[in-house]
Design a protein around this motif. Structure first.
Motif, short mmCIF file in Angstrom:
data_model
loop_
_atom_site.label_atom_id
_atom_site.label_comp_id
_atom_site.label_asym_id
_atom_site.label_seq_id
_atom_site.Cartn_x
_atom_site.Cartn_y
_atom_site.Cartn_z
N VAL A 26 0.84 -1.21 0.00
CA VAL A 26 0.00 0.00 0.00
C VAL A 26 0.87 1.25 0.00
CG1 VAL A 26 -1.70 1.31 1.34
CG2 VAL A 26 -1.94 -1.16 1.11
N THR A 27 1.99 1.21 0.72
CA THR A 27 2.90 2.36 0.74
C THR A 27 3.48 2.63 -0.64
OG1 THR A 27 3.47 1.87 3.04
CG2 THR A 27 4.96 3.32 1.84
N ALA A 86 -5.34 7.52 2.05
CA ALA A 86 -4.81 7.21 3.39
C ALA A 86 -5.90 6.68 4.30
CB ALA A 86 -4.16 8.46 3.98
N LEU A 87 -7.10 7.26 4.21
CA LEU A 87 -8.22 6.78 5.04
C LEU A 87 -8.62 5.35 4.66
CD1 LEU A 87 -10.44 10.01 5.15
CD2 LEU A 87 -8.94 9.10 6.95
N LEU A 88 -8.64 5.07 3.36
CA LEU A 88 -8.95 3.71 2.92
C LEU A 88 -7.88 2.72 3.38
CD1 LEU A 88 -10.27 4.32 -0.72
CD2 LEU A 88 -11.59 3.51 1.26
N SER A 89 -6.64 3.16 3.40
CA SER A 89 -5.57 2.27 3.88
C SER A 89 -5.78 1.97 5.37
CB SER A 89 -4.20 2.90 3.64
OG SER A 89 -3.98 4.02 4.49
N TYR A 90 -6.26 2.96 6.14
CA TYR A 90 -6.54 2.70 7.55
C TYR A 90 -7.64 1.65 7.69
CZ TYR A 90 -8.62 3.13 12.14
OH TYR A 90 -9.15 2.85 13.37
N VAL A 91 -8.69 1.78 6.88
CA VAL A 91 -9.78 0.79 6.92
C VAL A 91 -9.24 -0.60 6.60
CG1 VAL A 91 -11.94 0.09 5.85
CG2 VAL A 91 -11.54 2.50 6.37
N ALA A 92 -8.37 -0.68 5.59
CA ALA A 92 -7.79 -1.98 5.21
C ALA A 92 -6.94 -2.54 6.35
CB ALA A 92 -6.96 -1.83 3.94
N PHE A 93 -6.11 -1.69 6.97
CA PHE A 93 -5.27 -2.16 8.07
C PHE A 93 -6.13 -2.63 9.25
CE2 PHE A 93 -1.92 1.06 6.50
CZ PHE A 93 -1.52 0.18 5.51
N ARG A 94 -7.23 -1.90 9.46
CA ARG A 94 -8.14 -2.26 10.57
C ARG A 94 -8.78 -3.62 10.31
NH1 ARG A 94 -9.00 -0.13 15.75
NH2 ARG A 94 -11.12 -0.60 16.43
N LEU A 95 -9.24 -3.84 9.09
CA LEU A 95 -9.89 -5.10 8.75
C LEU A 95 -8.92 -6.27 8.81
CD1 LEU A 95 -12.14 -3.96 5.76
CD2 LEU A 95 -12.88 -4.50 8.09
N LEU A 96 -7.66 -6.01 8.45
CA LEU A 96 -6.66 -7.08 8.45
C LEU A 96 -6.03 -7.30 9.82
CD1 LEU A 96 -4.88 -6.22 5.07
CD2 LEU A 96 -6.38 -8.17 5.53
N GLY A 97 -6.35 -6.42 10.79
CA GLY A 97 -5.78 -6.58 12.12
C GLY A 97 -4.31 -6.27 12.20
N LEU A 98 -3.85 -5.29 11.41
CA LEU A 98 -2.43 -4.95 11.40
C LEU A 98 -1.95 -4.50 12.78
CD1 LEU A 98 0.22 -4.39 9.80
CD2 LEU A 98 -0.65 -2.08 9.40
N ALA A 144 -1.41 4.18 8.60
CA ALA A 144 -2.13 4.93 7.55
C ALA A 144 -1.50 6.29 7.34
CB ALA A 144 -3.60 5.07 7.93
N GLY A 145 -1.03 6.91 8.43
CA GLY A 145 -0.35 8.20 8.29
C GLY A 145 0.94 8.08 7.51
N VAL A 146 1.68 7.00 7.71
CA VAL A 146 2.92 6.78 6.95
C VAL A 146 2.61 6.61 5.47
CG1 VAL A 146 4.83 5.16 6.59
CG2 VAL A 146 4.17 5.82 8.91
N VAL A 147 1.52 5.91 5.17
CA VAL A 147 1.09 5.78 3.77
C VAL A 147 0.79 7.16 3.20
CG1 VAL A 147 -0.74 4.92 2.26
CG2 VAL A 147 0.20 3.44 4.04
N GLY A 148 0.09 8.00 3.97
CA GLY A 148 -0.19 9.35 3.51
C GLY A 148 1.07 10.16 3.28
N LEU A 149 2.05 10.00 4.18
CA LEU A 149 3.33 10.72 4.01
C LEU A 149 4.07 10.22 2.77
CD1 LEU A 149 4.62 10.82 7.70
CD2 LEU A 149 3.75 12.74 6.35
N ALA A 150 4.00 8.92 2.53
CA ALA A 150 4.64 8.37 1.34
C ALA A 150 4.01 8.92 0.07
CB ALA A 150 4.55 6.84 1.35
N ALA A 151 2.69 9.13 0.09
CA ALA A 151 2.02 9.71 -1.07
C ALA A 151 2.30 11.20 -1.18
CB ALA A 151 0.51 9.46 -0.96
N TYR A 152 2.49 11.86 -0.05
CA TYR A 152 2.73 13.31 -0.04
C TYR A 152 4.14 13.67 -0.50
CZ TYR A 152 3.76 17.85 2.16
OH TYR A 152 4.18 19.14 2.40
#
Length: 350
Positions: free
Chosen positions: A7-8, A44-56, A81-89
């Motif tokens: 995702v990152t 980034a918000l969708l990545s948080y939802v994915a991490f939540r569902l996967l139990g990261l 999810a914030g790190v993913v957002g920073l990677a996109a930013y």
């Protein structure tokens, strides 16, 4: 962790591709804001939802079932999810640097944004903590409302924790006090936010009635002359008078009520969700009216042409063309800058 890495990488590619496209568009500065709010933030918000569902988070903290373990897992998922957002930013920073001709280093920009991500992760974890205690939805709504209001009250002290802030020199205080008196802006004290590299000339007032703190950026002090700076301070005074920020926070809380009622199984979900959307739209309409009232307040203090000139100067400093819309955006908190300028010019003509 494999999913996090994938995702990152996707986020980094999305940011780089988006930046390449935006640089080719007209008014790229405004388009970068749309890229951040319309694409990178939702990703980034969708990545948080994915991490939540996967139990990261539980995989990171060890999978404990206790309340502390669950909160740490939530915090880990939010940070991820914030790190993913920073990677996109990060890939967008060179593009912003190019279109604005500023000396903003990618490292500095990412570190500054990282402080926001960390602070938001802590706040979101605190907000979601009552969910782990089994509170009823209505009590949970009361807790969320208390936290949101508490953050607004504590904002004068919280902002310096996530931004580089300093006390102004005595000569700067005297200059600002003279401008504030003309603008009729009442605050307890002032802090200067360092934006030497970013080149953002912003001013804002935060805090509760009785203790409001004025935050101005170093670029604001350098880029605006006396008339322009006073006009912007008058707009802030108008926002105080119209309670624009209170409209935003109050509207958000009001829009949450039907959702929490639905969670309490007091009424049907979809009609209540529609009511929540309607209340949110209504609150944004009220906020836009507050922004226009603030412009009128400033126009009464320093003249509509002066305020219009100040808004045009703001756009020029930020290298963007004032946007205009014939049909208002129902999900915008403020009218387009160009529409605000045109309205003030019409007042001056009258």
């Amino acid at each position: 962790m494999l999913v996090f890495g994938a995702v990152t990488v996707v986020g980094t590619a999305l940011g780089g591709l988006g930046s390449t496209v935006v640089q080719r568009l007209s008014n790229p500065v405004a388009r970068y804001r749309q890229l951040y709010l319309g694409i990178l933030l939702p990703f980034a918000l969708l990545s948080y939802v994915a991490f939540r569902l996967l139990g990261l988070g539980h995989a990171v903290v060890g999978g404990g079932a206790g309340m502390i373990d669950r909160l740490l897992a939530t915090f880990a998922e939010l940070v991820a999810a914030g790190v993913v957002g920073l990677a996109a930013y990060a890939p967008t920073v060179p593009g912003v640097r190019g279109v604005r001709d500023i000396e903003l280093s990618t490292g500095r920009a990412v570190v500054r944004m990282g402080r926001y991500v960390l602070a938001l992760s802590v706040f979101a974890t605190v907000v979601t903590a009552p969910l782990e205690t089994g509170l009823s939805p209505l009590l949970l709504l009361a807790v969320v409302a208390t936290l949101l209001v508490g953050v607004q009250v504590a904002a004068p002290w919280l902002i310096p924790l996530v931004r580089s802030a300093r006390q102004p020199a005595e000569s700067t205080v005297e200059t600002l006090e003279r401008r504030q008196e003309r603008a009729r802006l009442s605050v307890r004290d002032v802090r200067i936010l360092d934006t030497e590299q970013e080149g953002t000339a912003n001013v804002t007032v935060r805090g509760a009635p009785g203790y409001c703190r004025l935050f101005v950026t170093s670029t604001f002090l350098e880029a605006f002359d006396d008339e322009t700076a006073t006009a912007h301070l008058a707009v802030q005074a108008g926002r105080q008078d119209a309670r624009v920020h209170a409209r935003v926070v109050g509207g958000l809380l009001l829009a949450l009520v039907p959702l929490f009622v639905a969670l309490a199984d007091i009424g049907p979900l979809w009609p209540l969700a529609g009511a929540s959307l309607g209340l949110a739209t209504l609150s944004l309409w009220a906020t836009r009216r507050g922004v226009r009232a603030a412009d009128d307040y400033a126009a009464d203090r320093v003249g509509p042409d002066t305020v219009a000139d100040a808004l045009e100067r703001y756009a020029a400093v930020h290298d963007m063309a004032p946007s205009r819309r014939r049909v208002p955006n129902p999900f915008a908190r403020s009218p387009p800058l160009g529409n605000r300028i045109d309205r003030l010019r019409e007042q001056a003509g009258e």
